[in-house]
Design a protein around this motif. Structure first.
Motif, PDB file in Angstrom:
ATOM      1  N   TYR A  89       0.839  -1.181   0.000  1.00 25.08           N
ATOM      2  CA  TYR A  89       0.000   0.000   0.000  1.00 25.08           C
ATOM      3  C   TYR A  89       0.890   1.253   0.000  1.00 25.08           C
ATOM      4  O   TYR A  89       1.838   1.343   0.764  1.00 25.08           O
ATOM      5  CB  TYR A  89      -0.894  -0.021   1.245  1.00 25.08           C
ATOM      6  CG  TYR A  89      -1.763   1.195   1.346  1.00 25.08           C
ATOM      7  CD1 TYR A  89      -2.889   1.312   0.543  1.00 25.08           C
ATOM      8  CD2 TYR A  89      -1.439   2.223   2.226  1.00 25.08           C
ATOM      9  CE1 TYR A  89      -3.682   2.434   0.614  1.00 25.08           C
ATOM     10  CE2 TYR A  89      -2.228   3.360   2.302  1.00 25.08           C
ATOM     11  CZ  TYR A  89      -3.350   3.458   1.487  1.00 25.08           C
ATOM     12  OH  TYR A  89      -4.126   4.574   1.562  1.00 25.08           O
ATOM     13  N   GLY A  90       0.622   2.172  -0.907  1.00 19.94           N
ATOM     14  CA  GLY A  90       1.385   3.420  -0.918  1.00 19.94           C
ATOM     15  C   GLY A  90       2.563   3.415  -1.874  1.00 19.94           C
ATOM     16  O   GLY A  90       3.207   4.428  -2.073  1.00 19.94           O
ATOM     17  N   THR A  91       2.870   2.282  -2.485  1.00 18.63           N
ATOM     18  CA  THR A  91       4.015   2.277  -3.415  1.00 18.63           C
ATOM     19  C   THR A  91       3.574   1.978  -4.850  1.00 18.63           C
ATOM     20  O   THR A  91       4.380   1.641  -5.693  1.00 18.63           O
ATOM     21  CB  THR A  91       5.092   1.243  -2.991  1.00 18.63           C
ATOM     22  OG1 THR A  91       4.475  -0.046  -2.937  1.00 18.63           O
ATOM     23  CG2 THR A  91       5.698   1.586  -1.664  1.00 18.63           C
ATOM     24  N   MET A  92       2.262   2.126  -5.086  1.00 18.98           N
ATOM     25  CA  MET A  92       1.716   1.825  -6.404  1.00 18.98           C
ATOM     26  C   MET A  92       2.356   2.670  -7.510  1.00 18.98           C
ATOM     27  O   MET A  92       2.731   2.166  -8.560  1.00 18.98           O
ATOM     28  CB  MET A  92       0.215   2.103  -6.364  1.00 18.98           C
ATOM     29  CG  MET A  92      -0.491   1.573  -7.561  1.00 18.98           C
ATOM     30  SD  MET A  92      -0.421  -0.227  -7.546  1.00 18.98           S
ATOM     31  CE  MET A  92      -2.036  -0.552  -8.205  1.00 18.98           C
ATOM     32  N   ASP A  93       2.486   3.974  -7.237  1.00 24.14           N
ATOM     33  CA  ASP A  93       3.071   4.863  -8.254  1.00 24.14           C
ATOM     34  C   ASP A  93       4.494   4.441  -8.580  1.00 24.14           C
ATOM     35  O   ASP A  93       4.907   4.434  -9.738  1.00 24.14           O
ATOM     36  CB  ASP A  93       3.090   6.316  -7.762  1.00 24.14           C
ATOM     37  CG  ASP A  93       1.688   6.891  -7.755  1.00 24.14           C
ATOM     38  OD1 ASP A  93       0.789   6.220  -8.323  1.00 24.14           O
ATOM     39  OD2 ASP A  93       1.500   7.974  -7.187  1.00 24.14           O
ATOM     40  N   THR A  94       5.230   4.092  -7.537  1.00 27.27           N
ATOM     41  CA  THR A  94       6.605   3.635  -7.762  1.00 27.27           C
ATOM     42  C   THR A  94       6.608   2.368  -8.605  1.00 27.27           C
ATOM     43  O   THR A  94       7.450   2.189  -9.476  1.00 27.27           O
ATOM     44  CB  THR A  94       7.303   3.352  -6.414  1.00 27.27           C
ATOM     45  OG1 THR A  94       6.908   4.339  -5.481  1.00 27.27           O
ATOM     46  CG2 THR A  94       8.803   3.354  -6.573  1.00 27.27           C
ATOM     47  N   ALA A  95       5.633   1.499  -8.347  1.00 25.26           N
ATOM     48  CA  ALA A  95       5.567   0.248  -9.106  1.00 25.26           C
ATOM     49  C   ALA A  95       5.395   0.538 -10.597  1.00 25.26           C
ATOM     50  O   ALA A  95       6.045  -0.058 -11.453  1.00 25.26           O
ATOM     51  CB  ALA A  95       4.419  -0.615  -8.601  1.00 25.26           C
ATOM     52  N   ILE A  96       4.528   1.498 -10.897  1.00 20.36           N
ATOM     53  CA  ILE A  96       4.280   1.842 -12.300  1.00 20.36           C
ATOM     54  C   ILE A  96       5.536   2.479 -12.897  1.00 20.36           C
ATOM     55  O   ILE A  96       5.934   2.182 -14.022  1.00 20.36           O
ATOM     56  CB  ILE A  96       3.052   2.772 -12.411  1.00 20.36           C
ATOM     57  CG1 ILE A  96       1.813   1.950 -12.048  1.00 20.36           C
ATOM     58  CG2 ILE A  96       2.923   3.342 -13.811  1.00 20.36           C
ATOM     59  CD1 ILE A  96       0.558   2.745 -11.904  1.00 20.36           C
ATOM     60  N   GLU A  97       6.175   3.320 -12.094  1.00 23.19           N
ATOM     61  CA  GLU A  97       7.437   3.937 -12.522  1.00 23.19           C
ATOM     62  C   GLU A  97       8.466   2.841 -12.845  1.00 23.19           C
ATOM     63  O   GLU A  97       9.188   2.912 -13.830  1.00 23.19           O
ATOM     64  CB  GLU A  97       7.932   4.857 -11.395  1.00 23.19           C
ATOM     65  CG  GLU A  97       9.006   5.849 -11.784  1.00 23.19           C
ATOM     66  CD  GLU A  97       8.670   6.629 -13.055  1.00 23.19           C
ATOM     67  OE1 GLU A  97       9.563   6.707 -13.905  1.00 23.19           O
ATOM     68  OE2 GLU A  97       7.528   7.138 -13.206  1.00 23.19           O
ATOM     69  N   CYS A  98       8.476   1.810 -12.007  1.00 27.04           N
ATOM     70  CA  CYS A  98       9.415   0.691 -12.206  1.00 27.04           C
ATOM     71  C   CYS A  98       9.164   0.002 -13.553  1.00 27.04           C
ATOM     72  O   CYS A  98      10.094  -0.445 -14.219  1.00 27.04           O
ATOM     73  CB  CYS A  98       9.286  -0.344 -11.093  1.00 27.04           C
ATOM     74  SG  CYS A  98      10.056   0.182  -9.559  1.00 27.04           S
ATOM     75  N   MET A  99       7.906  -0.070 -13.934  1.00 29.50           N
ATOM     76  CA  MET A  99       7.612  -0.723 -15.214  1.00 29.50           C
ATOM     77  C   MET A  99       8.172   0.089 -16.366  1.00 29.50           C
ATOM     78  O   MET A  99       8.624  -0.454 -17.363  1.00 29.50           O
ATOM     79  CB  MET A  99       6.124  -0.940 -15.374  1.00 29.50           C
ATOM     80  CG  MET A  99       5.671  -1.968 -14.371  1.00 29.50           C
ATOM     81  SD  MET A  99       4.098  -2.692 -14.738  1.00 29.50           S
ATOM     82  CE  MET A  99       4.202  -3.059 -16.456  1.00 29.50           C
ATOM     83  N   LYS A 100       8.142   1.398 -16.224  1.00 33.62           N
ATOM     84  CA  LYS A 100       8.739   2.239 -17.262  1.00 33.62           C
ATOM     85  C   LYS A 100      10.243   2.026 -17.314  1.00 33.62           C
ATOM     86  O   LYS A 100      10.865   2.133 -18.361  1.00 33.62           O
ATOM     87  CB  LYS A 100       8.430   3.709 -16.987  1.00 33.62           C
ATOM     88  CG  LYS A 100       6.997   4.070 -17.305  1.00 33.62           C
ATOM     89  CD  LYS A 100       6.824   5.587 -17.312  1.00 33.62           C
ATOM     90  CE  LYS A 100       5.374   5.970 -17.105  1.00 33.62           C
ATOM     91  NZ  LYS A 100       5.218   7.210 -16.356  1.00 33.62           N
ATOM     92  N   GLN A 101      10.797   1.733 -16.132  1.00 36.39           N
ATOM     93  CA  GLN A 101      12.248   1.514 -16.052  1.00 36.39           C
ATOM     94  C   GLN A 101      12.664   0.148 -16.586  1.00 36.39           C
ATOM     95  O   GLN A 101      13.838  -0.142 -16.665  1.00 36.39           O
ATOM     96  CB  GLN A 101      12.715   1.589 -14.596  1.00 36.39           C
ATOM     97  CG  GLN A 101      12.523   2.935 -13.946  1.00 36.39           C
ATOM     98  CD  GLN A 101      13.654   3.873 -14.280  1.00 36.39           C
ATOM     99  OE1 GLN A 101      14.786   3.445 -14.426  1.00 36.39           O
ATOM    100  NE2 GLN A 101      13.338   5.143 -14.447  1.00 36.39           N
ATOM    101  N   GLY A 102      11.668  -0.698 -16.847  1.00 39.04           N
ATOM    102  CA  GLY A 102      12.031  -1.988 -17.425  1.00 39.04           C
ATOM    103  C   GLY A 102      11.562  -3.206 -16.644  1.00 39.04           C
ATOM    104  O   GLY A 102      11.845  -4.336 -17.025  1.00 39.04           O
ATOM    105  N   ALA A 103      10.832  -2.972 -15.520  1.00 35.63           N
ATOM    106  CA  ALA A 103      10.279  -4.137 -14.824  1.00 35.63           C
ATOM    107  C   ALA A 103       9.184  -4.724 -15.707  1.00 35.63           C
ATOM    108  O   ALA A 103       8.521  -4.000 -16.440  1.00 35.63           O
ATOM    109  CB  ALA A 103       9.701  -3.724 -13.477  1.00 35.63           C
TER     110      ALA A 103
END
Ligand SMILES: Nc1ncnc2c1ncn2[C@@H]1O[C@H](COP(=O)(O)OP(=O)(O)OP(=O)(O)O)[C@@H](O)[C@H]1O
Ligand SMILES: [Mg+2]
Length: 461
Positions: A89-103
């Protein structure tokens, strides 16, 4: 990274919570994974650099080094593992950012066992597809290229076949085609596929040398032949002896010299300027012109007898606009070429860029496309070459903001317009999510199923 079926698949689990690490260890080991554990990003990075994990399952919020930093460092270090982020909870935006980074994907905590297994299964499937895709690309490259010349166009392939057939014969070849269609490349391919390949390939641009000098450039001169001739000098024919002489822009050759060239071709001997004796030469002559040589003949600017002599074998290179199927292939080729040169490997074209390139008429043909990609690669940020990095004159044409007008200036069909718009948005969503359909469907606010349906309907798979 492909593993034998009964071999265990290595996976690295990174989480600061010991309970979760333990749970995942038990769960994944039971499923046949070879599980290793790390409790923060720094430890994980060390392990990832040393090991070879197919998958890395990483938490985002961790002490020392968090998941996002770990991911970006790992990607920068060239680690090829497939990353799946675990977001609380609370790190959703970071998760999406991570996908842009290549996750590849993320999974929200808390998750059920089945969920994590499903995500891994999907990722494995993607890995398989990626490997297959790489292999196909390699095969295509082999199939579609001939001595640095890339093409999938049937007319070009006929030319490749012709080159293979005639390379070894000494017949003169005349290559005609608009500027930038690859005439010089073809001339070099002829040389490289011939028995002459170990001797010189000498290229001369007949249009670039002052007429007064061209004769001595081609045939050489003896000492004292004219004021500046302080010593004997071999001409280009002699330099190309045993090899190939490429007479570029042959249409520019002055009429007087045309007579002399014809004689050289017939007798296979040259007379240097001012010399009293002739020299035997063995040279394969390939010439090229962007002018319509037949028209030049009709206008009495080019000798007909020389034209026939040069044109024993004619090769007409089609302009790029008549082989637009080559545009994506060539674009890829130049991305790889300049990517390596500039240390910017792995850059892709956005869907819109590709459409724009295919729609362009390319008056400067392959050279114009090459320059365009080189420039775009220099200008683009990140690993997506967007239309913004294309030259102004291209950008106006297939504009993403006006897809309908851009594609069908003469159609008023709402149905077609809707289709175009949908294609456009789907393309963008897939681009944004790095091809992840589940997330793309979410962005498009449609169901996963209907996205799959549309992809199939529009043949966008
Ligand atoms: N089919 C192709 N595959 C890969 N590269 C190509 C192809 N065709 C042309 N090129 C590249 O495009 C550029 C222009 O090609 P080239 O110099 O052979 O064209 P040209 O017809 O001789 O042009 P010009 O008439 O302006 O002299 C070169 O950098 C060449 O390597
Ligand atoms: Mg040229």
């Amino acid at each position: 990274m492909s593993k034998n079926l009964n071999e265990k698949i290595p996976i690295l689990v990174v989480d600061d919570e010991e309970n979760l690490r333990h749970m995942l260890h038990v769960l994944l080991s039971r499923q046949g994974y070879l599980v290793e554990l790390a409790s923060d990003g720094e430890e994980a990075l060390r392990m990832a650099l040393a090991g070879d994990y197919n998958f890395i399952l990483s938490d985002i919020k961790m002490p020392v080094m968090d998941g996002a930093e770990f991911l970006s460092k790992a990607v920068a270090a060239g680690i090829q593992s497939t990353f799946i982020m675990m977001s609380a909870y609370g790190t959703m935006d970071t998760a999406i950012e991570c996908m842009k980074q290549g996750a590849y994907d993320y999974i929200s905590k808390p998750f059920k066992n089945d969920e994590i297994l499903l995500v891994l299964k999907k990722a494995a499937e993607r890995e398989r597809l990626k490997a297959e895709n790489r292999q196909l690309k390699e095969e295509l490259k082999r199939e579609f290229s001939f001595s640095d010349i890339v093409s999938r166009n049937p007319r070009m392939h006929e030319i490749f076949t012709l080159i293979r057939k005639v390379a070894d014969f000494k017949t003169t070849v005349l290559i005609q085609g608009e500027s930038g269609t690859g005439k010089e490349l073809i001339a070099r391919a002829l040389h490289r596929h011939s028995k002459r390949k170990n001797a010189a390939f000498v290229a001369v641009n007949c249009g670039a040398i002052p007429h007064a000098l061209l004769e001595s450039e081609l045939f050489g001169h003896v000492r004292g032949a004219f004021t500046d001739a302080s010593s004997d000098k071999a001409g280009l024919f002699e330099q190309a002896n045993g090899g190939t002489l490429f007479l570029d822009e042959i249409g520019e050759m002055p009429l007087l010299l045309q007579v002399k060239l014809l004689r050289v071709l017939q007798d296979e001997e040259i007379r240097p300027v001012g010399a009293s004796v002739v020299k035997k030469i063995d040279v394969r002559v390939v010439s090229a012109t962007a002018r319509e040589l037949e028209q030049e003949v009709a206008a009495n600017r080019f000798r007909e007898d020389l034209y026939f002599r040069l044109n024993v074998l004619g090769i007409n290179l089609p302009p790029l606009r008549e082989r637009s199927e080559d545009i994506p292939l060539l674009a890829d080729h130049f991305l790889a070429k300049y990517g390596e040169r500039f240390g910017k490997g792995g850059v892709r074209l956005s869907q819109e860029t590709l459409r724009t390139l295919v729609a362009h008429q390319w008056p400067g043909n392959v050279r114009e496309l090459e320059n365009c990609i080189e420039r775009g690669l220099l200008l683009c940020d990140g690993d997506l070459l967007d239309v913004g990095s294309l030259p102004e004159n291209l950008r106006g044409k297939s504009n993403g903001r006006a897809p309908v007008a851009g594609f069908m200036p003469d159609s008023l069909s709402i149905k077609k317009a809707e289709e175009m718009l949908e294609r456009e948005l789907i393309g963008k969503a897939l681009e944004k999510t790095g091809g992840n359909r589940t997330h793309a469907a979410r962005l498009l606010e449609i169901s996963h199923r209907s996205l799959l349906y549309k992809l199939k309907e529009y043949e966008m798979e």
